[in-house]
Each structure stands twice: as C-alpha cells, then as structure tokens.
Motif scaffolding. Structure first.
Motif, PDB file in Angstrom:
ATOM      1  N   VAL A  48       0.516   0.695 -16.932  1.00 33.07           N
ATOM      2  CA  VAL A  48       0.670   0.593 -15.485  1.00 33.07           C
ATOM      3  C   VAL A  48       1.953  -0.167 -15.189  1.00 33.07           C
ATOM      4  N   ASP A  49       2.588   0.219 -14.104  1.00 31.56           N
ATOM      5  CA  ASP A  49       3.753  -0.507 -13.590  1.00 31.56           C
ATOM      6  C   ASP A  49       3.348  -1.082 -12.245  1.00 31.56           C
ATOM      7  N   GLU A  54       2.265   3.866  -6.659  1.00 28.56           N
ATOM      8  CA  GLU A  54       1.702   5.097  -7.227  1.00 28.56           C
ATOM      9  C   GLU A  54       1.095   4.849  -8.601  1.00 28.56           C
ATOM     10  N   SER A  55       1.784   4.060  -9.426  1.00 25.37           N
ATOM     11  CA  SER A  55       1.291   3.765 -10.775  1.00 25.37           C
ATOM     12  C   SER A  55      -0.028   2.995 -10.728  1.00 25.37           C
ATOM     13  N   PHE A  60      -5.997   2.922 -11.139  1.00 22.85           N
ATOM     14  CA  PHE A  60      -7.330   2.749 -10.520  1.00 22.85           C
ATOM     15  C   PHE A  60      -8.146   4.033 -10.637  1.00 22.85           C
ATOM     16  N   HIS A  61      -7.522   5.159 -10.329  1.00 23.80           N
ATOM     17  CA  HIS A  61      -8.228   6.450 -10.366  1.00 23.80           C
ATOM     18  C   HIS A  61      -8.725   6.751 -11.776  1.00 23.80           C
ATOM     19  N   ASP A  62      -7.878   6.505 -12.783  1.00 25.12           N
ATOM     20  CA  ASP A  62      -8.261   6.780 -14.176  1.00 25.12           C
ATOM     21  C   ASP A  62      -9.428   5.894 -14.618  1.00 25.12           C
ATOM     22  N   ILE A  63      -9.367   4.617 -14.260  1.00 27.45           N
ATOM     23  CA  ILE A  63     -10.442   3.698 -14.638  1.00 27.45           C
ATOM     24  C   ILE A  63     -11.736   4.077 -13.937  1.00 27.45           C
ATOM     25  N   ARG A 107      -0.869  -5.141  -4.646  1.00 25.42           N
ATOM     26  CA  ARG A 107      -1.100  -3.713  -4.940  1.00 25.42           C
ATOM     27  C   ARG A 107      -2.391  -3.528  -5.733  1.00 25.42           C
ATOM     28  N   VAL A 108      -2.578  -4.364  -6.736  1.00 26.32           N
ATOM     29  CA  VAL A 108      -3.768  -4.260  -7.581  1.00 26.32           C
ATOM     30  C   VAL A 108      -5.033  -4.539  -6.768  1.00 26.32           C
ATOM     31  N   LEU A 109      -5.020  -5.606  -5.987  1.00 28.38           N
ATOM     32  CA  LEU A 109      -6.197  -5.958  -5.193  1.00 28.38           C
ATOM     33  C   LEU A 109      -6.506  -4.891  -4.150  1.00 28.38           C
TER      34      LEU A 109
END
Length: 237
Positions: A48-49, A54-55, A60-63, A107-109
């Motif tokens: 992840v970047d 977008e990254s 998130f979608h993959d997890i 972004r992560v949150l």
C-alpha cells in the motif's frame, strides 16, 4: 482459537514489524501493509502507498473481500526529516512528511472506519516523544506531524465514543530501529545510551507490548489517551 484480526499499516519494518511478530506470538491474526512486502508464513503482507487515496482504497477492498472486518488497526507508518535551521525550511519536505505521517493516517482511518464500527474496534497510533516535547535529531516537519496526530486521536476519541471504537496513541522515545540507525552513527548511539535515565535505548518490542494492551480485550476504558514508552525521558506520572 485464533484471536482477532489486526491490521498494521507501516508494518514492514521497525516498530510496526516488531509489533506484528509480537502479536502473532499472542495468537492474533495479523495483516501488515506498506511499501514493500515481508515474507512470512504467519503474517499476511500487502502493498500500500498511504500517500495515494486510491492505493489505500484498494487495500481496504482487498482486505474486506479476503479477510472481512478488522478488529484492530495499528498505524505505524511514518517518515522523518533531518534537523536544520528554519532559514532552510523546504516546502517540498514539509508536504512530503505531513502527507505521509498525517494525511496518510486520515486516509487509512477514512476507509477502515466502517469496518471498525462493525467490530467496535480499537486503534493504536504510534506517535513519538517529539509530540510530547521536541525532537533531538529530526526536523520541525517531523515534530509538527506527530503533534498533529495527537490532535486527531483526541478528536476522534470523542467522535467515535458512541460507536464503541477506542483510539489511543503510543509515544516511544528514540528506538533501536533501522530508521534510527540510518540517522545516527554507532558512536552517537553509544553516547546517547549513556545520557538516558535507563542507560539504554528502547527496543521495538517495548512499544509492541504497550500496543498489545491498548488493542486487547483487557482495555475496556482507555480512549483518547497516550502511553509514554520513553524510559523516563518524558515524565508524566
């Protein structure tokens, strides 16, 4: 029985990786993500970047698709900058550090908040002693970014209290990580050890232990707080 699912962002080195290895020994299911992958039979490693919205969204979608909702999130990503005079202030360096350390966290949150709501999850953000005081070796960009993280943690602790989500900080002092060894020479590290109250730098696992408590089921009432892992360098008792 496997414990709950933990995501460590910036878990490919230093304190993040040490935390991942520590949690695996405690029977947590651990996913780490960062700019590189780590080969491990026990830890899931994803790229992840965090400077790319977008990254982070794709991560998130993959997890979510492969593993479901996370129960805990540890944010360990961050970069530093060398100390220099304010006369040499560089806006590019400023934006790079803030985009990674602060906006990267947001972004992560942003993307994992729905998942945390469903599990009444716990978040631990790895900050720095610099946020409590100042940085002896890093630049003003680093100190400002860590101070900003403290504000985010306090604000979200209140905003998220009605959802049952806990969010806290950990404030390690200088720690024996690859990033520190890149910044300081061996003789500087030895000299620093002699100046410290406990006569030794922190190890990454010292912070990992504090993180494990904050995200564990044992933590039933601590949110919006910070644990200092500074070996007496910052006194907050």
């Amino acid at each position: 029985m496997m414990n709950k699912l933990v995501l460590i962002v910036g878990g490919t080195s230093g304190i993040g990786l040490a935390t991942a290895n520590y949690l695996v020994k405690k029977n947590y299911k651990v996913i780490i993500c960062g700019r590189r992958k780590v080969k491990s039979a026990e830890i899931v490693s994803l790229n992840v970047d965090i400077k790319s919205d977008e990254s982070v969204h794709i991560c998130f979608h993959d997890i979510q698709k492969k593993y479901g909702n996370i129960n805990s999130l540890v944010f360990s990503a961050g970069i530093t900058s060398p100390k220099k005079s304010i006369e040499d202030f560089n806006e590019k360096i400023w934006h790079d550090v803030l985009d990674t350390n602060v906006t990267g966290l947001l972004r992560v949150l942003k993307y994992f908040f729905p998942s945390l709501k469903k599990t009444k999850g716990k978040v631990a953000v790895i900050s720095s002693l610099a946020a409590r005081s100042y940085s002896q070796f890093s630049g003003i960009e680093y100190t400002a970014s860590k101070a900003a993280i403290s504000g985010i943690v306090r604000q979200l602790a209140i905003e998220w209290s009605s959802y049952g989500i806990f969010i806290n900080s950990v404030f390690p002092s200088m720690t024996q990580t690859p990033m520190l060894r890149r910044s300081l020479k061996d003789n500087e590290i030895n000299e620093l050890n002699n100046q410290l109250p406990l006569k030794k730098l922190a190890k990454p696992v010292d912070t990992a232990r504090a993180i494990e408590f904050l995200i564990s089921k044992e933590n039933q009432y601590i949110t919006g707080s910070g644990i200092d892992v500074s070996g007496g360098q910052f006194l907050n008792g």
